[in-house]
Write a protein that holds these residues in place. Structure first.
Motif, PDB file in Angstrom:
ATOM      1  N   HIS A  20      -2.224   3.185  -2.084  1.00 37.08           N
ATOM      2  CA  HIS A  20      -1.041   3.822  -1.507  1.00 37.08           C
ATOM      3  C   HIS A  20      -0.436   2.980  -0.387  1.00 37.08           C
ATOM      4  O   HIS A  20       0.786   2.976  -0.199  1.00 37.08           O
ATOM      5  N   VAL A  21      -1.273   2.261   0.353  1.00 33.86           N
ATOM      6  CA  VAL A  21      -0.762   1.370   1.391  1.00 33.86           C
ATOM      7  C   VAL A  21       0.023   0.231   0.743  1.00 33.86           C
ATOM      8  O   VAL A  21       1.133  -0.099   1.178  1.00 33.86           O
ATOM      9  N   THR A  22      -0.543  -0.344  -0.313  1.00 32.29           N
ATOM     10  CA  THR A  22       0.140  -1.425  -1.034  1.00 32.29           C
ATOM     11  C   THR A  22       1.454  -0.927  -1.621  1.00 32.29           C
ATOM     12  O   THR A  22       2.477  -1.604  -1.536  1.00 32.29           O
ATOM     13  N   LEU A  23       1.422   0.256  -2.191  1.00 31.90           N
ATOM     14  CA  LEU A  23       2.629   0.855  -2.762  1.00 31.90           C
ATOM     15  C   LEU A  23       3.692   1.052  -1.684  1.00 31.90           C
ATOM     16  O   LEU A  23       4.865   0.695  -1.873  1.00 31.90           O
ATOM     17  N   ALA A  24       3.292   1.586  -0.539  1.00 31.09           N
ATOM     18  CA  ALA A  24       4.244   1.832   0.549  1.00 31.09           C
ATOM     19  C   ALA A  24       4.852   0.519   1.043  1.00 31.09           C
ATOM     20  O   ALA A  24       6.068   0.431   1.260  1.00 31.09           O
ATOM     21  N   LYS A  25       4.018  -0.504   1.212  1.00 30.78           N
ATOM     22  CA  LYS A  25       4.525  -1.802   1.672  1.00 30.78           C
ATOM     23  C   LYS A  25       5.493  -2.397   0.657  1.00 30.78           C
ATOM     24  O   LYS A  25       6.520  -2.972   1.034  1.00 30.78           O
ATOM     25  N   MET A  26       5.172  -2.261  -0.617  1.00 35.19           N
ATOM     26  CA  MET A  26       6.053  -2.768  -1.661  1.00 35.19           C
ATOM     27  C   MET A  26       7.393  -2.021  -1.637  1.00 35.19           C
ATOM     28  O   MET A  26       8.456  -2.634  -1.724  1.00 35.19           O
ATOM     29  N   MET A  27       7.335  -0.714  -1.481  1.00 35.29           N
ATOM     30  CA  MET A  27       8.568   0.077  -1.429  1.00 35.29           C
ATOM     31  C   MET A  27       9.391  -0.298  -0.197  1.00 35.29           C
ATOM     32  O   MET A  27      10.620  -0.346  -0.267  1.00 35.29           O
ATOM     33  N   GLU A  28       8.730  -0.589   0.913  1.00 34.52           N
ATOM     34  CA  GLU A  28       9.457  -1.007   2.118  1.00 34.52           C
ATOM     35  C   GLU A  28      10.184  -2.319   1.880  1.00 34.52           C
ATOM     36  O   GLU A  28      11.346  -2.467   2.251  1.00 34.52           O
ATOM     37  N   ARG A  29       9.497  -3.277   1.266  1.00 30.23           N
ATOM     38  CA  ARG A  29      10.137  -4.576   0.988  1.00 30.23           C
ATOM     39  C   ARG A  29      11.331  -4.431   0.053  1.00 30.23           C
ATOM     40  O   ARG A  29      12.291  -5.181   0.141  1.00 30.23           O
ATOM     41  N   GLN A  30      11.243  -3.468  -0.846  1.00 25.97           N
ATOM     42  CA  GLN A  30      12.324  -3.259  -1.805  1.00 25.97           C
ATOM     43  C   GLN A  30      13.426  -2.357  -1.257  1.00 25.97           C
ATOM     44  O   GLN A  30      14.409  -2.107  -1.941  1.00 25.97           O
ATOM     45  N   LYS A  84      13.258   0.885  -0.543  1.00 21.48           N
ATOM     46  CA  LYS A  84      13.253   2.212  -1.183  1.00 21.48           C
ATOM     47  C   LYS A  84      13.450   3.323  -0.155  1.00 21.48           C
ATOM     48  O   LYS A  84      13.450   3.103   1.042  1.00 21.48           O
ATOM     49  N   ASP A  85      13.578   4.521  -0.671  1.00 18.41           N
ATOM     50  CA  ASP A  85      13.812   5.719   0.147  1.00 18.41           C
ATOM     51  C   ASP A  85      12.690   5.919   1.170  1.00 18.41           C
ATOM     52  O   ASP A  85      11.505   5.871   0.814  1.00 18.41           O
ATOM     53  N   GLN A  86      13.073   6.147   2.420  1.00 19.79           N
ATOM     54  CA  GLN A  86      12.101   6.315   3.509  1.00 19.79           C
ATOM     55  C   GLN A  86      11.141   7.479   3.254  1.00 19.79           C
ATOM     56  O   GLN A  86       9.966   7.403   3.598  1.00 19.79           O
ATOM     57  N   ARG A  87      11.645   8.540   2.645  1.00 17.36           N
ATOM     58  CA  ARG A  87      10.769   9.689   2.378  1.00 17.36           C
ATOM     59  C   ARG A  87       9.645   9.331   1.426  1.00 17.36           C
ATOM     60  O   ARG A  87       8.506   9.766   1.607  1.00 17.36           O
ATOM     61  N   ALA A  88       9.946   8.522   0.418  1.00 19.29           N
ATOM     62  CA  ALA A  88       8.916   8.099  -0.537  1.00 19.29           C
ATOM     63  C   ALA A  88       7.899   7.178   0.137  1.00 19.29           C
ATOM     64  O   ALA A  88       6.697   7.263  -0.129  1.00 19.29           O
ATOM     65  N   ILE A  89       8.377   6.333   1.015  1.00 21.84           N
ATOM     66  CA  ILE A  89       7.495   5.426   1.752  1.00 21.84           C
ATOM     67  C   ILE A  89       6.568   6.232   2.653  1.00 21.84           C
ATOM     68  O   ILE A  89       5.353   6.007   2.681  1.00 21.84           O
ATOM     69  N   ILE A  90       7.140   7.191   3.374  1.00 23.98           N
ATOM     70  CA  ILE A  90       6.339   8.044   4.250  1.00 23.98           C
ATOM     71  C   ILE A  90       5.301   8.812   3.445  1.00 23.98           C
ATOM     72  O   ILE A  90       4.142   8.925   3.846  1.00 23.98           O
ATOM     73  N   LYS A  91       5.698   9.310   2.287  1.00 23.55           N
ATOM     74  CA  LYS A  91       4.760  10.067   1.451  1.00 23.55           C
ATOM     75  C   LYS A  91       3.587   9.188   1.015  1.00 23.55           C
ATOM     76  O   LYS A  91       2.433   9.626   1.016  1.00 23.55           O
ATOM     77  N   ALA A  92       3.870   7.947   0.641  1.00 19.08           N
ATOM     78  CA  ALA A  92       2.800   7.040   0.219  1.00 19.08           C
ATOM     79  C   ALA A  92       1.845   6.751   1.378  1.00 19.08           C
ATOM     80  O   ALA A  92       0.618   6.779   1.215  1.00 19.08           O
ATOM     81  N   TYR A  93       2.408   6.473   2.571  1.00 23.60           N
ATOM     82  CA  TYR A  93       1.559   6.235   3.741  1.00 23.60           C
ATOM     83  C   TYR A  93       0.773   7.494   4.109  1.00 23.60           C
ATOM     84  O   TYR A  93      -0.393   7.423   4.490  1.00 23.60           O
ATOM     85  N   ASP A  94       1.414   8.652   4.011  1.00 19.81           N
ATOM     86  CA  ASP A  94       0.744   9.901   4.337  1.00 19.81           C
ATOM     87  C   ASP A  94      -0.441  10.141   3.403  1.00 19.81           C
ATOM     88  O   ASP A  94      -1.521  10.543   3.841  1.00 19.81           O
ATOM     89  N   THR A  95      -0.255   9.869   2.124  1.00 21.99           N
ATOM     90  CA  THR A  95      -1.351  10.001   1.163  1.00 21.99           C
ATOM     91  C   THR A  95      -2.478   9.033   1.503  1.00 21.99           C
ATOM     92  O   THR A  95      -3.650   9.395   1.466  1.00 21.99           O
ATOM     93  N   ALA A  96      -2.109   7.806   1.870  1.00 20.84           N
ATOM     94  CA  ALA A  96      -3.110   6.816   2.252  1.00 20.84           C
ATOM     95  C   ALA A  96      -3.908   7.291   3.460  1.00 20.84           C
ATOM     96  O   ALA A  96      -5.138   7.138   3.512  1.00 20.84           O
ATOM     97  N   LEU A  97      -3.233   7.910   4.416  1.00 29.01           N
ATOM     98  CA  LEU A  97      -3.914   8.396   5.614  1.00 29.01           C
ATOM     99  C   LEU A  97      -4.807   9.597   5.295  1.00 29.01           C
ATOM    100  O   LEU A  97      -5.876   9.743   5.879  1.00 29.01           O
ATOM    101  N   GLN A  98      -4.378  10.425   4.382  1.00 35.29           N
ATOM    102  CA  GLN A  98      -5.220  11.556   3.972  1.00 35.29           C
ATOM    103  C   GLN A  98      -6.505  11.058   3.317  1.00 35.29           C
ATOM    104  O   GLN A  98      -7.573  11.630   3.515  1.00 35.29           O
TER     105      GLN A  98
END
Length: 108
Positions: A3-13, A15-29
């Protein structure tokens, strides 16, 4: 880690901030002791103007690792680059308080 890798990839691309936050939030959970993710979530929420939520994640990160480089940089910045024992740095806290007070009392 996925999920961290996914969030970083979405940030580079860009992508929507909400989706990025959701990926990081899942990683933190999945790994609640990941200081880097907690800090990144705090930064993202700050960028969204959600100060209370941002502060919650930054506080969580500080509790996990108060000596993290992120907090050392923030302390230096708040002190204007001066050390904590110099007389010139004593106004840092007052300035921070006044800035925060100004943010909360502004109308708009």
């Amino acid at each position: 880690a996925y999920h961290v890798t996914l969030a970083k990839m979405m940030e580079r691309q860009g992508k929507d901030q909400r989706a990025i936050i959701k990926a990081y939030d899942t990683a933190l959970q999945l790994n609640p002791k990941d200081v880097e993710v907690a800090i990144r979530l705090g930064e993202l929420y700050q960028g969204q103007g959600m100060q209370a939520r941002a502060q919650r994640y930054l506080d969580m990160a500080r509790d996990l690792n108060p000596r993290h480089k992120f907090f050392k940089k923030a302390e230096k910045k708040a002190d204007g680059g001066k050390g904590p024992d110099t007389p010139e740095s004593s106004g840092g806290l007052k300035e921070q308080f006044m800035t925060l007070l100004g943010r909360f009392t502004r109308k708009g």
